[in-house]
Design an enzyme around this catalytic site. Structure first.
Site, PDB file in Angstrom:
ATOM      1  N   PHE A 145       3.210  -0.760   6.004  1.00 43.64           N
ATOM      2  CA  PHE A 145       2.221   0.165   6.532  1.00 43.64           C
ATOM      3  C   PHE A 145       1.227   0.451   5.421  1.00 43.64           C
ATOM      4  CE2 PHE A 145       0.167   4.167   7.376  1.00 43.64           C
ATOM      5  CZ  PHE A 145      -0.230   3.997   8.697  1.00 43.64           C
ATOM      6  N   ASP A 230       1.092  -0.661  -3.512  1.00 41.06           N
ATOM      7  CA  ASP A 230       0.598   0.427  -2.678  1.00 41.06           C
ATOM      8  C   ASP A 230       1.507   1.632  -2.905  1.00 41.06           C
ATOM      9  OD1 ASP A 230       0.038   2.266  -0.697  1.00 41.06           O
ATOM     10  OD2 ASP A 230      -0.241   0.777   0.880  1.00 41.06           O
ATOM     11  N   LYS A 259      -3.263  10.169  -0.874  1.00 38.82           N
ATOM     12  CA  LYS A 259      -2.464  11.285  -0.397  1.00 38.82           C
ATOM     13  C   LYS A 259      -2.339  12.400  -1.423  1.00 38.82           C
ATOM     14  CE  LYS A 259      -0.088   8.692   3.215  1.00 38.82           C
ATOM     15  NZ  LYS A 259      -0.962   9.193   4.282  1.00 38.82           N
TER      16      LYS A 259
END
Length: 404
Positions: A145, A230, A259
């Site tokens: 994801f 990531d 984030k």
């Protein structure tokens, strides 16, 4: 208080009436928050065990981050990258130092950071490695994801994320996550990068086999391929280290961050790499109006300074062991598997008992907010400011839900 006096039902209806239904949120309407706790429109408090998918690693309204935001709001919020502002240099320098890299490219969202990484890897492949123009490929993992743009969903293996959004962008090879042999076989002369999550969050906090990440690092070095990590969810203290890669002493060529970098206040993302990689970009070849804006830089610089103390990494590691102990005690008592790395856990519930969604709804009724993913799996990712007693409370509520 009788039901018709509650504000939540009408607030939920109002929220659903004028929005595209791309999410299926729990029926709770938050109005305020502090630390690890949320309060809804009816005054009910909830322990936050999702932390905005790790965007709230430092909790809600951390005083130092709020102070930095307020101070910057009173001075300057946006200039665009057409000019330089006085918060930019500190942010880039301090984040580069935290990452051990030469350069930083600020963006806004995690998906933008991933797209940036893809573009940089391709350009590096053509200009530095000498790949035939138009033939660059990037190897990725099943269950990944990395975001929801059209390019990124082109290499997703989640049918919900991918179906009906074609035609799909070429240039990606998908291999099983954790399978070093399959990854090795997929790398060819046109491969410019391997793009992986050190821990797959959306898949259910899936930790790769020991030795996998060092093997990826060695393969990329041997074959002159960029290793792109990531760390948008797994990084910045979540797993007990600054980066999830640190657990095995692995240093990728490129970090993708987001984030938590925005402190739960503003969207901030970044790509960090050395000059021989990020230096392939020249003016006009990539950018973002809001990327690296003054407000974002002011908040994110304070985030970097919080991480530089090591306090939050230590809290995550120590409290994560407490979380692991509590969850593992529930194996065979409604849980069939538990995966924990720092304050991040994937919990597989016996599907004969309930789905992950049902578990989250029942936890919500008991004052704990979490998120399901993929059937009977739920994710727990509380803010790193959570206390030991609050972890025990969350585990106790889960135990009560499993017991029925």
């Amino acid at each position: 208080m009788i039901d018709d006096m509650l504000r939540t039902p009408s607030a939920v209806r109002d929220a659903e009436r004028h929005t595209a239904h791309n999410y299926h949120p729990l029926p709770v309407v938050i109005s305020s928050a502090e630390g690890a706790w949320l309060t809804d429109v009816d005054g009910r408090r909830y322990l936050d065990c999702l932390a905005g998918y790790s965007a709230l690693n430092f909790g809600h309204r951390h005083p130092k981050l709020i102070e930095a935001a307020h101070a910057q709001l009173d001075r300057l919020t946006l200039t665009s990258r057409a000019f330089i502002h006085d918060q930019f240099a500190d942010f880039c320098r301090e984040l580069a130092a935290l990452c051990g890299k030469d350069l930083v490219l600020p963006m806004n969202t995690g998906a933008e950071a991933v797209e940036t990484g893809i573009k940089v890897a391709r350009k590096w492949g053509y200009q530095v490695k000498g790949v035939t123009p138009g033939q660059a490929n990037i190897v990725v993992a099943e269950g990944n994801f990395h975001g929801r743009t059209t390019t990124i969903v082109s290499f997703s293996t989640d049918s919900d994320a991918r179906a009906d959004f074609g035609p799909y962008t070429p240039g990606f090879t998908v291999v099983p996550y954790g399978d070093l042999d399959a990854l090795t076989a997929a790398v060819d002369e046109n491969t410019v990068a391997v793009l992986l999550e050190p821990i797959q969050g959306e898949q259910g906090v899936v930790v790769p086999p020991e030795g996998y990440l060092p093997g990826v690092r060695q393969l990329c070095t041997d074959r002159n391929v960029l290793f792109i990590a990531d760390e948008i969810q797994s990084g910045l203290g979540r797993t007990g280290h600054t980066f999830a890669c640190d657990h095995e002493g692995v240093v990728p060529d490129m970090y993708l961050l987001g984030k938590a970098l925005g402190g739960g206040i503003v969207p901030v993302s970044a790509v960090a790499a050395n000059a021989d990689v990020l230096g392939v970009l020249k003016p006009g070849q990539h950018g973002s109006t809001f990327g690296g804006n003054p407000l974002a830089c002011a908040v994110a610089t304070e985030v970097v300074r919080l991480l530089a103390t090591g306090e939050f990494q230590r809290r995550s590691a120590e409290l994560g062991e407490r979380l692991r102990t509590g969850l593992e005690a529930l194996l065979g008592k409604g849980l069939v598997a538990v995966r924990v790395r720092g304050l991040w856990a994937g919990v597989d519930i016996d599907p004969a008992l309930m789905s992950g969604r049902e578990a989250c709804e029942r936890l919500m009724e008991r004052g704990v907010l979490a998120k399901d993913t993929h059937g009977s799996t739920i994710r727990l990712a509380p803010p790193l400011v959570i206390t030991a007693d609050e972890i025990d409370h969350a585990v106790a509520q889960l135990a009560a839900v499993l017991a029925g």
